[in-house]
Write an enzyme that holds these catalytic residues in place. Structure first.
Site, short mmCIF file in Angstrom:
data_model
loop_
_atom_site.label_atom_id
_atom_site.label_comp_id
_atom_site.label_asym_id
_atom_site.label_seq_id
_atom_site.Cartn_x
_atom_site.Cartn_y
_atom_site.Cartn_z
N ASP A 170 0.83 -1.21 0.00
CA ASP A 170 0.00 0.00 0.00
C ASP A 170 0.86 1.25 0.00
O ASP A 170 1.97 1.25 0.55
CB ASP A 170 -0.90 -0.05 1.25
CG ASP A 170 -2.08 0.89 1.14
OD1 ASP A 170 -2.29 1.48 0.05
OD2 ASP A 170 -2.81 1.05 2.14
N ASN A 220 -10.60 -3.47 -6.27
CA ASN A 220 -9.85 -2.49 -7.07
C ASN A 220 -10.53 -2.13 -8.40
O ASN A 220 -10.17 -1.14 -9.03
CB ASN A 220 -8.41 -2.96 -7.33
CG ASN A 220 -7.50 -2.82 -6.13
OD1 ASN A 220 -6.55 -3.56 -5.96
ND2 ASN A 220 -7.78 -1.84 -5.26
C1 FPP Z 1 -1.89 0.20 -3.28
O1 FPP Z 1 -1.45 1.52 -3.43
C2 FPP Z 1 -1.38 -0.64 -4.34
C3 FPP Z 1 -2.15 -1.25 -5.29
C4 FPP Z 1 -3.60 -1.12 -5.35
C5 FPP Z 1 -1.58 -2.07 -6.35
C6 FPP Z 1 -0.30 -2.77 -6.06
C7 FPP Z 1 0.33 -3.03 -7.36
C8 FPP Z 1 1.64 -2.95 -7.65
C9 FPP Z 1 2.69 -2.74 -6.65
C10 FPP Z 1 2.10 -3.07 -9.07
C11 FPP Z 1 1.69 -4.30 -9.81
C12 FPP Z 1 2.13 -5.57 -9.17
C13 FPP Z 1 2.82 -6.57 -9.74
C14 FPP Z 1 2.98 -7.87 -9.02
C15 FPP Z 1 3.43 -6.44 -11.06
P1 FPP Z 1 -2.54 2.66 -3.52
O2 FPP Z 1 -2.69 3.05 -4.93
O3 FPP Z 1 -3.80 2.23 -2.83
O4 FPP Z 1 -1.83 3.79 -2.68
P2 FPP Z 1 -2.52 4.95 -1.85
O5 FPP Z 1 -3.28 4.29 -0.74
O6 FPP Z 1 -1.35 5.75 -1.38
O7 FPP Z 1 -3.39 5.71 -2.81
#
Ligand code: FPP
Length: 245
Positions: free
Chosen positions: A25, A73
């Site tokens: 996250d 998501n």
């Molecule tokens: C949360 O950050 C992260 C995600 C929803 C996606 C995680 C995906 C990756 C790290 C990239 C793809 C993965 C692979 C295995 C290739 P957020 O966007 O919710 O952050 P925030 O809470 O700060 O807005």
């Protein structure tokens, strides 16, 4: 830090978690702090995935499960979903050879059949090519939700009872676990969430029953090998009692 190095820190009870799960996250906040688009945060997040999967291998962790795309998501803007899917494509294309070489067994939990057909084919191919491997497991959660996983397990067991193939009394924790998508993975020992949020967000709810939980403030794109080594060291110092004394 290798297991040998951890042990050399002088704490004899240090034990290595067999299965670590991570809620990655903070990509969006990382990007915002830099006045970059959210997709740039996810891109940096993939670099962290690379660092951490390699670190997990060198630490000797048997299974690493990463929450890459939750069933919730889909509520994100279409362009962000597109960016995440694009990054997943790139990751598989660029890192599959290394996984094959390093004997990594790729697994996917969640219903990725809802993804674009070319991505489904790419993932199926990656799964097939790593299937003969016998080394560490990298499980990526895609369109995964723990409640959906449990509903599916309950329905399968109910169906078996209705077909007369199973007695109601035979439904126990083991029978449920055998229906979960993590059935081939070792028990979950450690669940880490980055970015300061302290909740499980529908990730591995059943499997987390006895897992140690670790919430760290680091944003996912800043997370690296040292952070994982610190998490493993913290795990080694916790006393797990499984309800006993
Ligand atoms: C949360 O950050 C992260 C995600 C929803 C996606 C995680 C995906 C990756 C790290 C990239 C793809 C993965 C692979 C295995 C290739 P957020 O966007 O919710 O952050 P925030 O809470 O700060 O807005």
């Amino acid at each position: 830090m290798s297991e040998a190095q951890l042990l050399a820190t002088g704490q004899p009870e240090l034990s290595l978690p067999r299965h670590v799960a991570i809620i990655m996250d903070g990509n969006g906040r990382w990007a915002k702090q830099r006045h970059l688009p959210r997709a740039a945060g996810h891109r940096a997040g993939v670099e962290a995935v690379r660092r951490v999967t390699r670190a997990a291998r060198s630490l000797g962790i048997e299974a690493l499960t990463l929450y890459a795309f939750s069933s919730e998501n889909w509520r994100r803007p279409e362009d962000e979903i597109g960016a995440l899917m694009g990054l997943l494509r790139l990751f598989i294309r660029s890192d599959l050879a290394e996984m094959v070489r390093d004997d990594v067994r790729l697994r996917i939990i969640g219903d990725y059949s809802r993804f674009a057909p070319d991505l489904v084919a790419l993932l199926d191919d990656a799964l097939a090519r790593t299937a003969p491997n016998t080394g560490p497991i990298l499980a990526i959660a895609l369109n995964y939700g723990a409640q959906d996983e449990l509903v599916t397990a309950a329905r399968r067991l109910a169906q078996r009872v209705r077909d007369g193939a199973m007695a109601v009394e035979a439904i126990d924790a083991e029978a449920i676990e055998a229906e979960l998508e993590t059935r081939e993975l070792p028990p979950l020992d450690l669940m880490i969430r980055t970015s300061g949020e302290q909740r499980l967000s529908n990730f591995l709810l059943w499997q987390a029953a006895y897992a140690e939980l670790l919430f760290v403030d680091t944003l996912w794109p800043d997370y690296g090998a040292d952070d994982l080594a610190a998490a493993v060291a913290a795990f080694g110092q916790r006393q797990r009692r499984y309800g006993g004394l």
